[in-house]
Design a protein around this motif. Structure first.
Motif, PDB file in Angstrom:
ATOM      1  N   ALA A 261       0.838  -1.259   0.148  1.00 60.90           N
ATOM      2  CA  ALA A 261       0.106  -0.168  -0.026  1.00 60.90           C
ATOM      3  C   ALA A 261       0.844   1.086  -0.029  1.00 60.90           C
ATOM      4  CB  ALA A 261      -0.946  -0.052   1.215  1.00 60.90           C
ATOM      5  N   GLU A 262       0.645   2.161  -1.145  1.00 61.63           N
ATOM      6  CA  GLU A 262       1.479   3.549  -0.948  1.00 61.63           C
ATOM      7  C   GLU A 262       0.337   4.525  -0.963  1.00 61.63           C
ATOM      8  OE1 GLU A 262       3.594   2.790  -4.834  1.00 61.63           O
ATOM      9  OE2 GLU A 262       4.889   1.412  -4.065  1.00 61.63           O
ATOM     10  N   ARG A 263       0.941   5.767  -0.424  1.00 57.85           N
ATOM     11  CA  ARG A 263       0.238   6.787  -0.143  1.00 57.85           C
ATOM     12  C   ARG A 263       1.318   7.855  -0.450  1.00 57.85           C
ATOM     13  NH1 ARG A 263      -1.528  10.627   3.438  1.00 57.85           N
ATOM     14  NH2 ARG A 263      -0.109   9.635   5.150  1.00 57.85           N
ATOM     15  N   ASP A 264       0.799   8.863  -1.493  1.00 56.63           N
ATOM     16  CA  ASP A 264       1.558  10.015  -1.785  1.00 56.63           C
ATOM     17  C   ASP A 264       3.320   9.512  -2.418  1.00 56.63           C
ATOM     18  OD1 ASP A 264      -0.131  11.806  -1.205  1.00 56.63           O
ATOM     19  OD2 ASP A 264       0.614  12.207   0.785  1.00 56.63           O
ATOM     20  N   GLY A 265       3.013   8.436  -2.898  1.00 54.45           N
ATOM     21  CA  GLY A 265       4.115   8.010  -3.708  1.00 54.45           C
ATOM     22  C   GLY A 265       5.248   7.049  -2.564  1.00 54.45           C
ATOM     23  N   ALA A 266       4.824   6.965  -1.426  1.00 56.54           N
ATOM     24  CA  ALA A 266       5.528   6.425  -0.156  1.00 56.54           C
ATOM     25  C   ALA A 266       4.993   5.010   0.252  1.00 56.54           C
ATOM     26  CB  ALA A 266       6.040   7.174   0.797  1.00 56.54           C
ATOM     27  N   PRO A 267       5.595   3.822   0.205  1.00 57.19           N
ATOM     28  CA  PRO A 267       4.992   2.678   0.802  1.00 57.19           C
ATOM     29  C   PRO A 267       4.759   2.976   2.486  1.00 57.19           C
ATOM     30  CG  PRO A 267       7.072   2.041  -0.215  1.00 57.19           C
ATOM     31  CD  PRO A 267       6.885   3.640  -0.060  1.00 57.19           C
ATOM     32  N   VAL A 268       3.441   2.538   2.554  1.00 54.59           N
ATOM     33  CA  VAL A 268       2.961   2.709   4.162  1.00 54.59           C
ATOM     34  C   VAL A 268       2.518   1.567   4.660  1.00 54.59           C
ATOM     35  CG1 VAL A 268       2.142   5.054   3.763  1.00 54.59           C
ATOM     36  CG2 VAL A 268       0.507   3.216   3.553  1.00 54.59           C
ATOM     37  N   ALA A 269       2.300   0.318   4.215  1.00 49.84           N
ATOM     38  CA  ALA A 269       2.000  -0.803   4.727  1.00 49.84           C
ATOM     39  C   ALA A 269       2.154  -1.948   3.603  1.00 49.84           C
ATOM     40  CB  ALA A 269       0.663  -0.886   5.034  1.00 49.84           C
ATOM     41  N   GLY A 270       2.585  -3.386   4.141  1.00 53.76           N
ATOM     42  CA  GLY A 270       2.741  -4.225   3.190  1.00 53.76           C
ATOM     43  C   GLY A 270       2.403  -5.653   3.766  1.00 53.76           C
ATOM     44  N   ALA A 271       2.017  -6.773   2.866  1.00 58.04           N
ATOM     45  CA  ALA A 271       2.011  -8.023   3.486  1.00 58.04           C
ATOM     46  C   ALA A 271       2.772  -8.967   2.465  1.00 58.04           C
ATOM     47  CB  ALA A 271       0.422  -8.424   3.207  1.00 58.04           C
ATOM     48  N   LEU A 272       3.396  -9.932   3.043  1.00 59.16           N
ATOM     49  CA  LEU A 272       4.220 -10.840   2.491  1.00 59.16           C
ATOM     50  C   LEU A 272       3.540 -12.306   2.232  1.00 59.16           C
ATOM     51  CD1 LEU A 272       6.850 -11.822   0.867  1.00 59.16           C
ATOM     52  CD2 LEU A 272       7.934 -12.128   3.075  1.00 59.16           C
ATOM     53  N   ASN A 273       3.374 -12.757   1.213  1.00 62.38           N
ATOM     54  CA  ASN A 273       3.000 -14.267   0.977  1.00 62.38           C
ATOM     55  C   ASN A 273       4.008 -15.032   0.168  1.00 62.38           C
ATOM     56  OD1 ASN A 273      -0.227 -13.571   1.638  1.00 62.38           O
ATOM     57  ND2 ASN A 273       0.606 -11.813   0.318  1.00 62.38           N
ATOM     58  N   LEU A 274       3.970 -16.301   0.372  1.00 63.29           N
ATOM     59  CA  LEU A 274       4.705 -17.113  -0.250  1.00 63.29           C
ATOM     60  C   LEU A 274       3.790 -18.099  -1.227  1.00 63.29           C
ATOM     61  CD1 LEU A 274       7.319 -16.363   1.285  1.00 63.29           C
ATOM     62  CD2 LEU A 274       8.153 -18.300   1.001  1.00 63.29           C
ATOM     63  N   ILE A 275       4.108 -18.313  -2.644  1.00 63.21           N
ATOM     64  CA  ILE A 275       3.385 -19.198  -3.492  1.00 63.21           C
ATOM     65  C   ILE A 275       3.632 -20.782  -3.365  1.00 63.21           C
ATOM     66  CG2 ILE A 275       2.381 -19.137  -5.769  1.00 63.21           C
ATOM     67  CD1 ILE A 275       3.582 -16.347  -6.090  1.00 63.21           C
ATOM     68  N   GLY A 276       2.851 -21.216  -3.107  1.00 66.63           N
ATOM     69  CA  GLY A 276       3.138 -22.722  -3.128  1.00 66.63           C
ATOM     70  C   GLY A 276       2.200 -23.400  -4.314  1.00 66.63           C
ATOM     71  N   ARG A 277       2.510 -24.834  -4.286  1.00 67.14           N
ATOM     72  CA  ARG A 277       1.754 -25.717  -5.479  1.00 67.14           C
ATOM     73  C   ARG A 277       0.223 -25.521  -5.451  1.00 67.14           C
ATOM     74  NH1 ARG A 277       5.342 -31.128  -5.510  1.00 67.14           N
ATOM     75  NH2 ARG A 277       7.303 -30.433  -6.187  1.00 67.14           N
ATOM     76  N   ASP A 278      -0.397 -25.705  -4.098  1.00 70.80           N
ATOM     77  CA  ASP A 278      -1.798 -25.728  -3.978  1.00 70.80           C
ATOM     78  C   ASP A 278      -2.034 -24.587  -2.898  1.00 70.80           C
ATOM     79  OD1 ASP A 278      -0.583 -27.056  -1.733  1.00 70.80           O
ATOM     80  OD2 ASP A 278      -1.669 -28.931  -2.152  1.00 70.80           O
ATOM     81  N   ALA A 279      -1.525 -23.850  -2.450  1.00 69.74           N
ATOM     82  CA  ALA A 279      -1.669 -22.798  -1.384  1.00 69.74           C
ATOM     83  C   ALA A 279      -0.900 -21.698  -1.499  1.00 69.74           C
ATOM     84  CB  ALA A 279      -1.694 -23.535   0.028  1.00 69.74           C
ATOM     85  N   LEU A 280      -1.641 -20.580  -1.106  1.00 74.79           N
ATOM     86  CA  LEU A 280      -0.911 -19.297  -0.841  1.00 74.79           C
ATOM     87  C   LEU A 280      -0.807 -19.031   0.388  1.00 74.79           C
ATOM     88  CD1 LEU A 280       0.240 -16.589  -2.421  1.00 74.79           C
ATOM     89  CD2 LEU A 280      -2.239 -15.543  -1.725  1.00 74.79           C
ATOM     90  N   TYR A 281       0.604 -18.719   0.897  1.00 72.28           N
ATOM     91  CA  TYR A 281       0.723 -18.617   2.442  1.00 72.28           C
ATOM     92  C   TYR A 281       0.989 -17.231   2.845  1.00 72.28           C
ATOM     93  CZ  TYR A 281       1.650 -23.542   1.517  1.00 72.28           C
ATOM     94  OH  TYR A 281       1.504 -25.127   1.175  1.00 72.28           O
ATOM     95  N   GLY A 282       0.426 -16.788   3.776  1.00 68.44           N
ATOM     96  CA  GLY A 282       0.390 -15.384   4.284  1.00 68.44           C
ATOM     97  C   GLY A 282       1.404 -15.670   5.641  1.00 68.44           C
ATOM     98  N   ARG A 283       2.345 -14.585   5.304  1.00 68.94           N
ATOM     99  CA  ARG A 283       3.612 -14.778   6.354  1.00 68.94           C
ATOM    100  C   ARG A 283       3.717 -13.548   7.045  1.00 68.94           C
ATOM    101  NH1 ARG A 283       3.896 -17.312   8.584  1.00 68.94           N
ATOM    102  NH2 ARG A 283       5.878 -17.604   9.127  1.00 68.94           N
ATOM    103  N   TYR A 284       4.040 -12.436   6.602  1.00 66.70           N
ATOM    104  CA  TYR A 284       4.237 -11.246   7.553  1.00 66.70           C
ATOM    105  C   TYR A 284       3.546 -10.065   6.992  1.00 66.70           C
ATOM    106  CZ  TYR A 284       8.004 -14.358   9.128  1.00 66.70           C
ATOM    107  OH  TYR A 284       8.925 -15.084   9.471  1.00 66.70           O
ATOM    108  N   TRP A 285       3.355  -9.096   7.962  1.00 66.52           N
ATOM    109  CA  TRP A 285       2.546  -8.018   7.623  1.00 66.52           C
ATOM    110  C   TRP A 285       2.989  -6.795   8.663  1.00 66.52           C
ATOM    111  CZ3 TRP A 285      -1.176  -4.175   6.387  1.00 66.52           C
ATOM    112  CH2 TRP A 285      -1.505  -3.209   7.530  1.00 66.52           C
ATOM    113  N   GLY A 286       3.150  -5.643   7.943  1.00 70.84           N
ATOM    114  CA  GLY A 286       3.605  -4.492   8.785  1.00 70.84           C
ATOM    115  C   GLY A 286       3.284  -3.080   8.175  1.00 70.84           C
TER     116      GLY A 286
END
Length: 376
Positions: A261-286
């Protein structure tokens, strides 16, 4: 007679990546050689972390036939199958719970193969080797966390105690769009999610889902700031080092989905997922700014959007969190195995696990009934 032997490796770099992954370690991104190597090379595990690599490798007639990611642990942080109460109880009667042998992926509450081999005989040999390593080195026990249900049954056959826990997973029922998913919810829940998403998306900026070469080094700079904020509040200090994300970019960015998520051109929040064969894995947020519902949008709703678009069957959004229930993530049972050296202590834990399993089963039934989906 074929000769089967099991040895201990003090570093994942001591085995060729093709030999490790060739056993089936690429079933999820987290047990691949490249992921475990990123943890070790970055200093996220190893010296002074309480996670000391002690990987098991089974060889059949000299050829690698099975592997298991293992660590000598001097604490119980970063495991997500909580045994702190066991450690305290053992200490009260004069026992020494640490160190212990831990089979699993550090900081990663994701189910997947832990006894990574095609043959049940080799899987059994890996389990027996864990108990032997623990016994020969005076450890309190050996633990296998977030293993598969089949591995749990095998573990019980060779004397490990089985433990049941729960997470919240979203299941893709062949939806063509997020609206198709919403149509399966009760009217009240459907309206609530739509309002939630509208409020989150109106935070004053843009949200992008990035993967592969769309992810640039500067995105990891921003995400590191997010991760530090969350880690500092939850754990006291982040588990992963800054270098880990650089290595992740170099070796695994095709396995990553980064929602920014970016506001006024600057990142303000994000979530990292890893992609598996049969699942998307949510890992970290901040985040660096607090915007209402933005956490749910980036971590849960955008993950569902992406899974639907890519035809991925499941989204696993991490450990715990009953707040996921209202957003379509239903209870799912997870499994672990535990071998305890002291017979009396083992018997006490077995009784505890029996009672805990009943409570987990009851809670899962109640929570499933409370889910947001339309009846019938």
């Amino acid at each position: 007679m074929r000769e089967l032997s099991v040895s201990v490796l003090p570093a994942i770099s001591d085995i060729d990546p093709a030999e490790w992954d060739g056993c089936g370690a690429d079933a999820t991104p987290f047990t691949t050689h490249r992921f475990l190597a990123a943890l070790e090379a970055s200093g996220s595990v190893g010296q002074d972390t309480g996670w000391h690599p002690s990987h098991l490798v089974a060889r059949l007639d000299g050829r690698v036939a099975g592997v298991a990611p293992c660590y000598l642990k001097t604490h119980s942080q970063g495991e997500y199958i909580f045994d702190h109460a066991w450690a305290e109880a053992y200490a009260r009667v004069g026992g020494r719970y640490y160190p212990k042998l831990q089979c699993g992926v550090p900081f990663t509450p994701v189910t997947g193969p832990r006894l990574i081999a095609q043959s049940p005989a080799v899987q059994g040999a890996l389990l027996q080797a864990m108990a032997q390593v623990a016994q020969q080195n005076g450890l309190s026990g050996a633990h296998v966390t977030f293993c598969t249900e089949a591995e749990t049954r095998l573990g019980e056959e060779v004397g490990f105690l089985a433990r049941a826990s729960e997470q919240f997973h979203w299941q893709n029922q062949g939806y063509g769009s997020f609206d198709d998913f919403l149509a399966q919810l009760s009217s009240r829940k459907r309206k609530a999610i739509r309002k939630e998403r509208e409020r989150a998306q109106g935070f004053g900026g843009t949200i992008r889902s990035l993967t592969g070469d769309q992810i640039r080094p500067e995105h990891w700079d921003a995400f590191w700031a997010f991760y530090q904020d969350t880690g500092g509040r939850k754990w006291g200090r982040p588990y992963l080092t800054r270098e880990f994300f650089d290595i992740l970019h170099d070796t695994m960015r095709e396995d990553c989905l980064l929602v920014m998520a970016e506001r006024d051109g600057a990142p303000v929040a994000g979530a990292l997922n890893l992609i598996g064969r049969d699942a998307l894995y949510g890992r970290y947020w901040g985040c660096l700014e607090d915007h209402r519902f933005l956490h749910f949008e980036l971590c849960y709703h955008r993950a569902i959007d992406w899974a639907i678009a890519q035809g991925i069957p499941r989204v696993e959004a991490g450990a715990q969190g009953e707040h996921k229930l209202a957003r379509g993530y239903l209870p799912s049972q997870t499994h672990s195995l535990h071998w305890v050296a002291d017979e009396g202590f083992s018997n006490a834990i077995a009784e505890y696990l029996r009672r805990e399993r009943l409570a987990v089963d009851q809670e899962m039934a109640v929570l499933t009934e409370m889910g947001p989906f339309r009846r019938g």
